[in-house]
Structure formats: structure tokens, C-alpha cells
Design a protein around this motif. Structure first.
Motif, PDB file in Angstrom:
ATOM      1  N   ARG A 101       0.841  -1.198   0.000  1.00 15.93           N
ATOM      2  CA  ARG A 101       0.000   0.000   0.000  1.00 15.93           C
ATOM      3  C   ARG A 101       0.877   1.248   0.000  1.00 15.93           C
ATOM      4  NH1 ARG A 101      -3.656  -2.262   4.983  1.00 15.93           N
ATOM      5  NH2 ARG A 101      -4.994  -3.673   3.761  1.00 15.93           N
ATOM      6  N   PRO A 102       0.655   2.166  -0.933  1.00  8.76           N
ATOM      7  CA  PRO A 102       1.407   3.425  -0.908  1.00  8.76           C
ATOM      8  C   PRO A 102       1.148   4.154   0.406  1.00  8.76           C
ATOM      9  CG  PRO A 102       0.259   3.156  -2.991  1.00  8.76           C
ATOM     10  CD  PRO A 102      -0.261   2.086  -2.071  1.00  8.76           C
ATOM     11  N   VAL A 103       2.168   4.799   0.925  1.00 10.44           N
ATOM     12  CA  VAL A 103       2.037   5.472   2.214  1.00 10.44           C
ATOM     13  C   VAL A 103       1.072   6.655   2.114  1.00 10.44           C
ATOM     14  CG1 VAL A 103       4.001   7.037   1.840  1.00 10.44           C
ATOM     15  CG2 VAL A 103       3.329   6.412   4.173  1.00 10.44           C
ATOM     16  N   THR A 104       0.303   6.845   3.153  1.00 14.44           N
ATOM     17  CA  THR A 104      -0.576   8.008   3.270  1.00 14.44           C
ATOM     18  C   THR A 104       0.148   9.082   4.078  1.00 14.44           C
ATOM     19  OG1 THR A 104      -2.595   6.684   3.166  1.00 14.44           O
ATOM     20  CG2 THR A 104      -2.770   8.848   4.201  1.00 14.44           C
ATOM     21  N   LEU A 105       0.046  10.336   3.628  1.00 14.47           N
ATOM     22  CA  LEU A 105       0.698  11.450   4.307  1.00 14.47           C
ATOM     23  C   LEU A 105      -0.354  12.422   4.817  1.00 14.47           C
ATOM     24  CD1 LEU A 105       3.526  12.011   1.708  1.00 14.47           C
ATOM     25  CD2 LEU A 105       3.812  11.079   3.999  1.00 14.47           C
ATOM     26  N   ALA A 140       6.762  28.900  10.362  1.00 16.24           N
ATOM     27  CA  ALA A 140       6.693  27.641  11.101  1.00 16.24           C
ATOM     28  C   ALA A 140       7.218  26.503  10.233  1.00 16.24           C
ATOM     29  CB  ALA A 140       5.250  27.356  11.508  1.00 16.24           C
ATOM     30  N   PRO A 141       7.776  25.473  10.868  1.00 12.03           N
ATOM     31  CA  PRO A 141       8.169  24.285  10.098  1.00 12.03           C
ATOM     32  C   PRO A 141       6.932  23.663   9.454  1.00 12.03           C
ATOM     33  CG  PRO A 141       9.113  24.244  12.305  1.00 12.03           C
ATOM     34  CD  PRO A 141       8.096  25.337  12.293  1.00 12.03           C
ATOM     35  N   GLU A 142       7.136  22.952   8.370  1.00  9.21           N
ATOM     36  CA  GLU A 142       6.054  22.217   7.711  1.00  9.21           C
ATOM     37  C   GLU A 142       6.231  20.745   8.049  1.00  9.21           C
ATOM     38  OE1 GLU A 142       4.644  21.060   3.168  1.00  9.21           O
ATOM     39  OE2 GLU A 142       5.703  22.959   3.520  1.00  9.21           O
ATOM     40  N   VAL A 143       5.320  20.215   8.849  1.00  8.52           N
ATOM     41  CA  VAL A 143       5.464  18.848   9.346  1.00  8.52           C
ATOM     42  C   VAL A 143       4.370  17.954   8.774  1.00  8.52           C
ATOM     43  CG1 VAL A 143       5.580  17.391  11.398  1.00  8.52           C
ATOM     44  CG2 VAL A 143       6.524  19.706  11.466  1.00  8.52           C
ATOM     45  N   TRP A 144       4.784  16.770   8.329  1.00 12.49           N
ATOM     46  CA  TRP A 144       3.859  15.770   7.800  1.00 12.49           C
ATOM     47  C   TRP A 144       4.035  14.473   8.576  1.00 12.49           C
ATOM     48  CZ3 TRP A 144       0.642  16.487   3.414  1.00 12.49           C
ATOM     49  CH2 TRP A 144       0.788  17.740   2.791  1.00 12.49           C
ATOM     50  N   LEU A 175       6.425  14.590  -1.462  1.00 13.10           N
ATOM     51  CA  LEU A 175       6.744  15.833  -0.755  1.00 13.10           C
ATOM     52  C   LEU A 175       8.001  16.464  -1.344  1.00 13.10           C
ATOM     53  CD1 LEU A 175       6.143  14.824   2.990  1.00 13.10           C
ATOM     54  CD2 LEU A 175       4.619  16.124   1.502  1.00 13.10           C
ATOM     55  N   PRO A 176       7.887  17.128  -2.475  1.00 19.92           N
ATOM     56  CA  PRO A 176       9.054  17.795  -3.069  1.00 19.92           C
ATOM     57  C   PRO A 176       9.642  18.811  -2.087  1.00 19.92           C
ATOM     58  CG  PRO A 176       7.207  17.746  -4.612  1.00 19.92           C
ATOM     59  CD  PRO A 176       6.666  17.297  -3.288  1.00 19.92           C
ATOM     60  N   ALA A 195       9.125  15.066   7.571  1.00 22.29           N
ATOM     61  CA  ALA A 195       8.211  13.923   7.566  1.00 22.29           C
ATOM     62  C   ALA A 195       8.540  13.035   8.757  1.00 22.29           C
ATOM     63  CB  ALA A 195       8.327  13.133   6.274  1.00 22.29           C
ATOM     64  N   VAL A 196       7.530  12.750   9.579  1.00 27.13           N
ATOM     65  CA  VAL A 196       7.690  11.881  10.744  1.00 27.13           C
ATOM     66  C   VAL A 196       7.026  10.552  10.440  1.00 27.13           C
ATOM     67  CG1 VAL A 196       7.251  11.583  13.206  1.00 27.13           C
ATOM     68  CG2 VAL A 196       7.638  13.884  12.272  1.00 27.13           C
ATOM     69  N   VAL A 197       7.791   9.466  10.488  1.00 25.16           N
ATOM     70  CA  VAL A 197       7.272   8.155  10.143  1.00 25.16           C
ATOM     71  C   VAL A 197       6.587   7.511  11.352  1.00 25.16           C
ATOM     72  CG1 VAL A 197       7.850   5.830   9.351  1.00 25.16           C
ATOM     73  CG2 VAL A 197       9.036   7.817   8.387  1.00 25.16           C
ATOM     74  N   LEU A 198       5.296   7.227  11.205  1.00 22.93           N
ATOM     75  CA  LEU A 198       4.555   6.446  12.200  1.00 22.93           C
ATOM     76  C   LEU A 198       4.528   5.023  11.653  1.00 22.93           C
ATOM     77  CD1 LEU A 198       1.619   8.880  13.065  1.00 22.93           C
ATOM     78  CD2 LEU A 198       3.889   8.704  14.108  1.00 22.93           C
ATOM     79  N   CYS A 199       5.442   4.184  12.144  1.00 19.42           N
ATOM     80  CA  CYS A 199       5.806   2.954  11.436  1.00 19.42           C
ATOM     81  C   CYS A 199       4.943   1.740  11.733  1.00 19.42           C
ATOM     82  CB  CYS A 199       7.269   2.625  11.696  1.00 19.42           C
ATOM     83  SG  CYS A 199       7.694   2.465  13.447  1.00 19.42           S
ATOM     84  N   GLY A 200       4.161   1.742  12.813  1.00 17.48           N
ATOM     85  CA  GLY A 200       3.375   0.556  13.108  1.00 17.48           C
ATOM     86  C   GLY A 200       2.281   0.795  14.124  1.00 17.48           C
ATOM     87  N   ALA A 201       1.242  -0.049  14.043  1.00 15.43           N
ATOM     88  CA  ALA A 201       0.105   0.117  14.964  1.00 15.43           C
ATOM     89  C   ALA A 201      -0.415  -1.213  15.482  1.00 15.43           C
ATOM     90  CB  ALA A 201      -1.019   0.887  14.272  1.00 15.43           C
ATOM     91  N   ASN A 202       0.457  -2.200  15.585  1.00 13.33           N
ATOM     92  CA  ASN A 202       0.048  -3.474  16.173  1.00 13.33           C
ATOM     93  C   ASN A 202       0.190  -3.356  17.692  1.00 13.33           C
ATOM     94  OD1 ASN A 202      -0.597  -4.887  13.784  1.00 13.33           O
ATOM     95  ND2 ASN A 202       1.579  -5.114  13.354  1.00 13.33           N
ATOM     96  N   THR A 203      -0.820  -2.726  18.276  1.00 16.23           N
ATOM     97  CA  THR A 203      -0.755  -2.358  19.691  1.00 16.23           C
ATOM     98  C   THR A 203      -2.093  -2.603  20.357  1.00 16.23           C
ATOM     99  OG1 THR A 203      -0.194  -0.538  21.207  1.00 16.23           O
ATOM    100  CG2 THR A 203      -1.441   0.034  19.246  1.00 16.23           C
ATOM    101  N   ASP A 204      -2.063  -2.725  21.657  1.00 17.87           N
ATOM    102  CA  ASP A 204      -3.298  -2.797  22.441  1.00 17.87           C
ATOM    103  C   ASP A 204      -3.646  -1.386  22.873  1.00 17.87           C
ATOM    104  OD1 ASP A 204      -5.364  -3.151  24.204  1.00 17.87           O
ATOM    105  OD2 ASP A 204      -4.291  -4.516  25.551  1.00 17.87           O
ATOM    106  N   PRO A 205      -4.741  -0.821  22.358  1.00 14.59           N
ATOM    107  CA  PRO A 205      -5.093   0.569  22.692  1.00 14.59           C
ATOM    108  C   PRO A 205      -5.745   0.719  24.062  1.00 14.59           C
ATOM    109  CG  PRO A 205      -6.744  -0.340  21.249  1.00 14.59           C
ATOM    110  CD  PRO A 205      -5.708  -1.406  21.400  1.00 14.59           C
ATOM    111  N   GLY A 206      -5.813  -0.373  24.815  1.00 14.12           N
ATOM    112  CA  GLY A 206      -6.516  -0.332  26.083  1.00 14.12           C
ATOM    113  C   GLY A 206      -5.907   0.595  27.119  1.00 14.12           C
TER     114      GLY A 206
END
Length: 336
Positions: free
Chosen positions: A21-25, A54-58, A188-189, A321-332
Motif C-alpha cells: 500500500r502506498p504510504v498516506t501522508l 513555522a516548520p512544515e510537518v507531515w 513531498l518535493p 516527515a515523521v514516520v509512524l511505522c506501526g500500529a500493532n498495539t493494544d489501545p486499552g
């Protein structure tokens, strides 16, 4: 192999195109508490000096990838490359991992129609075992510790001829991970900096190698008590470190790879450490502000921007660009 090349990243990009899946930004508004400010207190943000740009953050939402993490990229590249080379045995692929690497390996094997045998300690959570089996993996529960599962995996490979995969320390795995930066750069050019969490170093090595080719700086972020890359940089060689962090489930490698160290020793790389308290806060902030539930490992990257007194602060006008690399977590444990 201690050195990963940009050619490896390009080959992986072509090889796995259409299979991941192409990354979503997602952009971060300067007034958003998720943004790069000294404090996540909204009042402090409103009264901050607005004289400078301000910095431009994605945020790179790679947790939306197949199997819930970036690992799918490396696993897909690993298996496809061996298939292209005619080096895929009838016994398929094997790995000792109940985490994101094991899930990605099982998924990629299923996608390519080959067997996958995954070794885990008998103490592995039932939910992980069930998910691995949902990808068609043959799950073998051995012993009570990872080392026992790993030994069984190695015996299985030696006996059957199965191809052994690795969570991070393989050039094909790291090159696959590096395809993420290729996508971010194309979308993100003018990107100046990519911020990424580091465990064993597969994602970092791939991302940093591609980033350097494009003239992009890489900020490598680790928990203070899971600092395999940072310690290797100090020592000039990979060394064993103590692993004691809330993010240890995904960033808890005792030793970084030689590939990651080589990438870290190049120009344009900054190593940053963050305390667990800031990792927890960054993860909670993502939930509070965006209803995003990520692993502590993924929140580690964001903590480099939000932690008070962090060694990294985006400059005015810097595109990050800040990479949020994974979400295999217990959100409890996230506060409602």
C-alpha cells in the motif's frame, strides 16, 4: 553486507510496486499540539512567537500498511528477490518472530503462494498466534523464550532447506523498508528531514540510504534505554545494550546491524534519544488529537519533536516527515 546502496532501494521499489500500500501522508497544522513545539500545552502554542515561518510537518501513516507496519515492504522484497533468482525452496520461508516481522513474513509468503513456518515461544499471546495462522502460516510453539524459538527455527531451516528470513539484519529487508522514503520523497518535493524510530536498524538503514541520495537529513530516534544504534555510533561498532523501555516490544534490539551503523556514520544523520515518559505522551497525543492508536515504537519518532528539551527541533520553514511505522498495539492503555 555492511553497506546498503541506493541501487538496492531502487530495485526494491520496482520489485514490490503494486504489492504494497502506498504510504498516506497527513499534514500537521502549526497550531496542532502534535506539531513541533517545546510544549504540547495548547496555551503555549497560541502564545508562541509567530514571527518566523513555522516548520512544515507531515505524518507518514505507514501503520496503515499491510499487516500494520512497514515490515511488509521488506518481507515482500525478500521473498520476491529470491523468487526472481530461482532461490525459493519448496519448504518456503521460515522466521522466528511473533512480532511485526513474523506477521509480515507470513503475509508476504501467502501473497507469493509459498509456505511460511513461524517459530514462537509457547508463551506467545494467543492473538498473535491466531493472526499468524490467518495468513496461512504454520506456527510452531517452542520453549518459553525467544532464543529457544530461534534455535528451533535454525534447526528447521537446516533440516528442510527452508529460506530463513530476519526481522531487520538483511540487505533485502532493509532495502524494502527504504522504499518508504522513495514514496515520501516523490509526494513531498523539497523535503528536508525524515524522522524515524530505530530498533534493530532495518527501517533506518533503508530510509537513511535513500534519504542521503536525495539530500534529505535523517533523524534517528531511540528510547533512552533502547539505544542500540546510538551506542554503536559512540563505540564505532555494534555493541550489546540493555533493553528496558515501554517501546521494547518493537524497538528492543540488543544490537544494531552493521548496515545501520554504516548508514548512521554518513553525513546528514542525527541520533536522538527520548525518555519513555515522552514516548507515552506522544502516543497519547496522537490518540487525543487524531484518534490514531500507534505502537510506542511509532510514537518514539514523534517524541523527538514534542519532547521538552529534545536534541532535535525543526528550523523555521523546514519541511519534515515523521514516520509512524506501526500500529500493532493494544489501545486499552490509552486514556479515553
Amino acid at each position: 553486507m555492511d553497506q546498503l546502496t541506493y541501487g538496492d532501494i531502487k530495485a526494491a521499489t520496482e520489485r514490490i510496486a503494486g504489492h504494497i500500500r502506498p504510504v498516506t501522508l497527513a499534514p500537521v497544522d502549526p497550531l496542532d499540539p502534535v506539531g513541533p513545539v517545546e510544549s504540547v500545552d495548547p496555551g503555549a502554542i497560541r502564545t508562541a512567537d509567530r514571527g518566523a515561518e513555522a516548520p512544515e510537518v507531515w505524518l507518514a501513516l505507514e501503520y496503515m500498511q499491510h499487516t500494520g507496519s512497514f515490515k511488509a515492504r521488506g518481507a515482500q522484497n525478500f521473498i520476491q528477490a529470491h523468487r526472481e533468482a530461482g532461490a525459493l525452496p519448496e519448504a518456503g520461508v521460515t522466521i522466528a518472530s511473533g512480532g511485526n516481522a513474523g506477521l509480515a513474513c507470513a503475509w508476504a509468503a501467502q501473497q507469493q503462494g509459498i509456505p511460511a513456518t513461524v517459530f514462537l515461544p509457547a508463551t506467545a499471546p494467543a492473538v498473535k498466534v491466531a493472526r499468524l495462522r490467518s495468513y496461512g502460516a504454520d506456527v510452531r510453539l517452542v520453549g518459553t523464550e525467544y532464543a529457544e524459538a530461534l534455535a528451533a527455527c535454525e534447526d528447521f531451516a537446516a533440516t528442510t532447506g527452508a529460506l530463513t528470513s530476519h526481522a531487520y539484519d538483511h540487505p533485502l529487508i532493509a532495502a524494502g523498508a527504504g522504499t518508504l522514503l522513495e514514496e515520501i520523497h516523490a509526494r513531498l518535493p523539497g523535503l528536508d528531514t525524515v524522522v524515524v524510530a530505530v530498533g534493530g536498524g532495518g527501517l533506518f538503514a533503508g530510509v537513511a540510504t535513500a534519504a542521503r541520495h536525495h539530500g534529505i537529513r535523517t533523524v534517528a530516534v531511540e528510547p533512552e534505554n533502547c539505544r542500540a544504534l546510538n551506542a554503536a555510533i559512540e563505540a564505532g561498532r555494534p555493541v550489546d545494550v540493555t533493553v528496558d523501555s515501554v517501546a521494547a516490544d518493537s524497538l528492543g534490539a540488543r544490537r544494531t546491524s552493521a548496515m545501520a551503523l554504516h548508514a548512521a556514520q554518513q553525513d546528514g544523520v542525527q541520533s536522538v534519544l527520548v525518555p519513555d515518559s515522552e514516548i507515552v505522551r506522544a502516543r497519547q497525543t496522537l490518540w487525543d488529537q487524531r484518534r490514531v492508536a500507534v505502537e510506542h515504537g511509532a510514537a518514539t519518532a514523534l517524541a523527538a519533536l514534542t519532547a521538552a528539551g529534545s536534541a532535535y527541533r525543526p528550523a523555521p520553514g523546514e519541511k519534515v516527515a515523521v514516520v509512524l511505522c506501526g500500529a500493532n498495539t493494544d489501545p486499552g492503555d490509552l486514556v479515553p
